[in-house]
Write a protein that holds these residues in place. Structure first.
Motif, PDB file in Angstrom:
ATOM      1  N   SER A 164       0.842  -1.196   0.000  1.00 14.09           N
ATOM      2  CA  SER A 164       0.000   0.000   0.000  1.00 14.09           C
ATOM      3  C   SER A 164       0.876   1.244   0.000  1.00 14.09           C
ATOM      4  N   GLY A 165       0.313   2.333  -0.470  1.00 11.50           N
ATOM      5  CA  GLY A 165       1.061   3.584  -0.504  1.00 11.50           C
ATOM      6  C   GLY A 165       0.493   4.524  -1.552  1.00 11.50           C
ATOM      7  N   GLU A 166       0.819   5.786  -1.419  1.00 12.90           N
ATOM      8  CA  GLU A 166       0.315   6.787  -2.347  1.00 12.90           C
ATOM      9  C   GLU A 166       1.027   6.702  -3.698  1.00 12.90           C
ATOM     10  N   SER A 167       0.434   7.328  -4.710  1.00 10.52           N
ATOM     11  CA  SER A 167       1.057   7.379  -6.028  1.00 10.52           C
ATOM     12  C   SER A 167       2.422   8.062  -5.933  1.00 10.52           C
ATOM     13  N   GLY A 230       7.821 -19.292 -12.237  1.00 13.95           N
ATOM     14  CA  GLY A 230       9.061 -19.454 -11.487  1.00 13.95           C
ATOM     15  C   GLY A 230       9.475 -18.204 -10.749  1.00 13.95           C
ATOM     16  N   GLY A 231       8.909 -17.066 -11.128  1.00 12.24           N
ATOM     17  CA  GLY A 231       9.296 -15.796 -10.528  1.00 12.24           C
ATOM     18  C   GLY A 231       8.147 -15.106  -9.817  1.00 12.24           C
ATOM     19  N   THR A 232       7.991 -13.813 -10.108  1.00  9.55           N
ATOM     20  CA  THR A 232       7.025 -12.979  -9.402  1.00  9.55           C
ATOM     21  C   THR A 232       6.192 -12.188 -10.399  1.00  9.55           C
ATOM     22  N   LEU A 233       4.881 -12.133 -10.148  1.00  6.39           N
ATOM     23  CA  LEU A 233       3.976 -11.298 -10.936  1.00  6.39           C
ATOM     24  C   LEU A 233       3.506 -10.156 -10.035  1.00  6.39           C
ATOM     25  N   PHE A 234       3.795  -8.920 -10.464  1.00  4.06           N
ATOM     26  CA  PHE A 234       3.421  -7.736  -9.694  1.00  4.06           C
ATOM     27  C   PHE A 234       2.228  -7.059 -10.354  1.00  4.06           C
ATOM     28  N   LEU A 235       1.105  -7.046  -9.651  1.00  2.05           N
ATOM     29  CA  LEU A 235      -0.126  -6.451 -10.152  1.00  2.05           C
ATOM     30  C   LEU A 235      -0.273  -5.050  -9.567  1.00  2.05           C
ATOM     31  N   ASP A 236       0.157  -4.050 -10.334  1.00  4.64           N
ATOM     32  CA  ASP A 236       0.035  -2.670  -9.872  1.00  4.64           C
ATOM     33  C   ASP A 236      -1.374  -2.159 -10.164  1.00  4.64           C
ATOM     34  N   GLU A 237      -1.877  -1.313  -9.281  1.00  2.00           N
ATOM     35  CA  GLU A 237      -3.243  -0.768  -9.384  1.00  2.00           C
ATOM     36  C   GLU A 237      -4.266  -1.901  -9.539  1.00  2.00           C
ATOM     37  N   VAL A 238      -4.138  -2.898  -8.673  1.00  4.35           N
ATOM     38  CA  VAL A 238      -5.006  -4.077  -8.745  1.00  4.35           C
ATOM     39  C   VAL A 238      -6.468  -3.717  -8.495  1.00  4.35           C
ATOM     40  N   ALA A 239      -6.714  -2.609  -7.798  1.00  2.00           N
ATOM     41  CA  ALA A 239      -8.097  -2.192  -7.520  1.00  2.00           C
ATOM     42  C   ALA A 239      -8.842  -1.792  -8.790  1.00  2.00           C
ATOM     43  N   ASP A 240      -8.108  -1.568  -9.886  1.00  2.00           N
ATOM     44  CA  ASP A 240      -8.751  -1.174 -11.147  1.00  2.00           C
ATOM     45  C   ASP A 240      -9.253  -2.365 -11.954  1.00  2.00           C
ATOM     46  N   VAL A 269       1.301 -23.146 -13.246  1.00  2.00           N
ATOM     47  CA  VAL A 269       2.226 -22.033 -13.043  1.00  2.00           C
ATOM     48  C   VAL A 269       2.661 -22.008 -11.585  1.00  2.00           C
ATOM     49  N   ASN A 270       3.891 -21.643 -11.366  1.00  2.00           N
ATOM     50  CA  ASN A 270       4.441 -21.529 -10.016  1.00  2.00           C
ATOM     51  C   ASN A 270       5.035 -20.135  -9.888  1.00  2.00           C
ATOM     52  N   LEU A 271       4.300 -19.249  -9.270  1.00  2.00           N
ATOM     53  CA  LEU A 271       4.775 -17.874  -9.153  1.00  2.00           C
ATOM     54  C   LEU A 271       4.290 -17.253  -7.857  1.00  2.00           C
ATOM     55  N   ARG A 272       4.908 -16.150  -7.515  1.00  2.00           N
ATOM     56  CA  ARG A 272       4.487 -15.394  -6.338  1.00  2.00           C
ATOM     57  C   ARG A 272       3.741 -14.151  -6.804  1.00  2.00           C
ATOM     58  N   ILE A 273       2.667 -13.822  -6.121  1.00  2.00           N
ATOM     59  CA  ILE A 273       1.854 -12.662  -6.469  1.00  2.00           C
ATOM     60  C   ILE A 273       2.125 -11.521  -5.486  1.00  2.00           C
ATOM     61  N   LEU A 274       2.514 -10.383  -6.018  1.00  2.00           N
ATOM     62  CA  LEU A 274       2.587  -9.145  -5.255  1.00  2.00           C
ATOM     63  C   LEU A 274       1.624  -8.166  -5.907  1.00  2.00           C
ATOM     64  N   CYS A 275       0.950  -7.355  -5.122  1.00  2.00           N
ATOM     65  CA  CYS A 275       0.019  -6.394  -5.708  1.00  2.00           C
ATOM     66  C   CYS A 275       0.118  -5.062  -4.980  1.00  2.00           C
ATOM     67  N   ALA A 276      -0.357  -4.017  -5.648  1.00  2.00           N
ATOM     68  CA  ALA A 276      -0.306  -2.685  -5.066  1.00  2.00           C
ATOM     69  C   ALA A 276      -1.432  -1.840  -5.628  1.00  2.00           C
ATOM     70  N   THR A 277      -1.794  -0.815  -4.897  1.00  2.00           N
ATOM     71  CA  THR A 277      -2.734   0.188  -5.381  1.00  2.00           C
ATOM     72  C   THR A 277      -2.617   1.413  -4.491  1.00  2.00           C
ATOM     73  N   HIS A 278      -2.890   2.581  -5.070  1.00  2.00           N
ATOM     74  CA  HIS A 278      -2.876   3.795  -4.254  1.00  2.00           C
ATOM     75  C   HIS A 278      -4.223   3.995  -3.564  1.00  2.00           C
ATOM     76  N   LYS A 279      -5.223   3.169  -3.945  1.00  2.00           N
ATOM     77  CA  LYS A 279      -6.535   3.247  -3.314  1.00  2.00           C
ATOM     78  C   LYS A 279      -6.542   2.439  -2.020  1.00  2.00           C
ATOM     79  N   ASP A 280      -7.543   2.670  -1.189  1.00  5.47           N
ATOM     80  CA  ASP A 280      -7.725   1.875   0.035  1.00  5.47           C
ATOM     81  C   ASP A 280      -8.492   0.614  -0.357  1.00  5.47           C
ATOM     82  N   LEU A 281      -7.787  -0.518  -0.388  1.00  2.70           N
ATOM     83  CA  LEU A 281      -8.383  -1.752  -0.895  1.00  2.70           C
ATOM     84  C   LEU A 281      -9.543  -2.223  -0.021  1.00  2.70           C
ATOM     85  N   SER A 282      -9.453  -1.991   1.290  1.00  2.98           N
ATOM     86  CA  SER A 282     -10.560  -2.401   2.172  1.00  2.98           C
ATOM     87  C   SER A 282     -11.802  -1.562   1.896  1.00  2.98           C
TER      88      SER A 282
END
Length: 456
Positions: A164-167, A230-240, A269-282
């Protein structure tokens, strides 16, 4: 661990499953030691050294959570994975928050079990690389020191992380660092801005497609999930993500399989998921715009990136870093800042965070004729007169109208670019103009060399 046979502690009160785990480990040329209770496992941890631990959640005389807490004191570097009843996500989530690197739901499949074991041993092998490395984060403020410690801890886990964090605060940089410092660091890191993909193309972008499966599919495409295998998938702005895509994403994460558009079979597939958004996901979840089940699947552990206004002591170090990088890019000796300029930067709240600081300094270098950047070169919104044109304010009579209008245009374009993470297509849409028109204005206003990537 190079010439040593890895030792694995197996903890389960069910003899059949305990025997299956021991046999599987033996076939993988690993040394297995079994314990049938919490007390027995604790005695073994007191006496011996292990490279991996696999524990059931229910142990008769205790729980896997108690074992994780005990191991955190006795063997803090020991990777632990948990076996849990199918669908018991709450317990699995709690285990990962306590320090387990992953979990597996019963009934156990051998392929998934082998992958779990390999991931854990990878963490053991990678453990020595966690200390003493230059992490690339700039600043020594308490907030950044806390973030560093959290990143190093999270890098050992395979749990999904919600950043989490601002733009402009540096969320993607944190995601890359978690990936780099972890056991998947030698494998792909694939980042995607979920808000920049047209809704009708999302399934193809994420899961791939077969040639000819729809108009425009002129060749096979693997998709982001398989590219990150095998690596990492980063989902930025996942709230969109639209709701229909959230359903498909949840299934892919749970099943660890994807089916490309037009394909009859599924691919593991074998990967790790990281995600982020500047919105409040809750808040997005409470409003019904984000699925509750996906929220709890992605938000196992949260890492918060502090805004720049909460670490203004880091501004001098960030300024040095950014100006040095710009000097290399422009093949010139970077200018220095006057005392007044540095004071102005440290007194500004930076709503656009580090990305805004980068833009301010790049603009100041362009406007600076000598070797010293003065406060007037910054053009911070907090300043008055010609440096801060406002749609609602009055114009300085000494400033030509054309310059005044160009400054307003520059500010509005920069705001749109910051809000869209410098995705120019999305910024043009936000501004209500064509991409070609935006490109022309960027060139006219000398903004066409701005960099997308922010620094933390």
């Amino acid at each position: 661990m190079n010439d040593i046979t890895p030792r694995v502690l197996v903890v389960d009160d069910e003899s059949d499953l305990r025997e299956l785990l021991v046999i599987t480990l033996g076939r993988m040329k690993l040394e297995a030691t079994a314990a049938d209770s919490l007390a027995a496992a604790q005695r073994l941890l007191d006496r011996d050294t292990f490279h991996l631990c696999l524990t059931d959640m229910n142990l008769g005389d205790g729980t896997g959570l108690q074992l994780i807490r005990y191991a955190a004191e006795k063997a803090p570097d020991l990777p632990i994975a948990v076996l849990t009843a199918f669908g018991n996500m709450e317990t699995a989530t709690e285990a990962m928050k306590l320090g387990a690197y992953d979990f597996i739901a019963k009934p156990v499949t051998l392929d998934r079990l082998r992958q779990l074991i390999q991931d854990g041993l990878g963490i053991s092998r990678h453990g020595a690389a966690e200390s003493g490395e230059d992490d690339g984060l700039i600043g020594q403020s308490p907030a950044m020191q806390h973030l560093r410690r959290q990143i190093r801890k999270l890098a050992r886990s395979q749990a999904p992380i919600y950043i989490s964090g601002e733009s402009g605060s540096g969320k993607e940089k944190v995601a890359r660092l978690i990936h780099t410092l972890g056991p998947r660091g030698d494998h792909p890191f694939v980042a995607v801005n979920c808000g920049a993909i047209p809704s009708e193309l999302m399934e193809s972008e994420f899961f791939g497609h077969r040639k000819g499966s729809f108009t425009g599919a002129v060749e096979d495409r693997k998709g982001l999930f398989r590219e990150a295998d095998g690596g990492t998938l980063f989902l930025d702005e996942v709230a969109d993500l639209p709701l229909h895509m959230q359903v498909k994403l949840l299934r892919a994460i749970q099943e660890k399989t994807v089916r490309p558009v037009g394909e009859s079979r599924e691919f593991s597939v074998n990967l790790r998921i990281l995600c982020a958004t500047h919105k409040d996901l809750s808040e997005e979840m409470q409003a019904g715009r984000f699925r509750q089940d996906l929220y709890y699947r992605l938000n196992v552990i949260e890492a918060h990136v502090p805004p720049l206004r909460e670490r203004l002591d880091d501004v001098p170090a960030l300024v040095d870093h950014i100006l040095s990088r710009l000097g290399i890019a422009w093949d010139t000796t970077p200018p220095t800042l006057s005392d007044g300029t540095l004071a102005a930067l440290r007194g500004y709240p930076f709503p656009g965070n580090v990305r805004e600081l980068e833009n301010v300094l790049e603009r100041a270098m362009t406007l600076c004729d000598g070797n010293i950047i003065e406060p007037s070169h910054l053009r911070l919104p907090s300043q008055t007169g010609a440096d801060t044109p406002s749609l609602g304010g009055s114009r300085d009579p000494a400033l030509p109208l054309e310059d005044y209008l160009q400054d307003i245009e520059r500010q509005e374009i920069l705001k749109a670019l910051d809000a869209t993470h410098w995705n120019r297509t999305a910024a043009a849409k936000k501004l209500g103009m064509t991409f070609r028109s935006l490109r022309y204005r960027l060139k006219k206003l000398a903004l066409d060399q701005e960099e997308e990537e922010g620094s933390a």
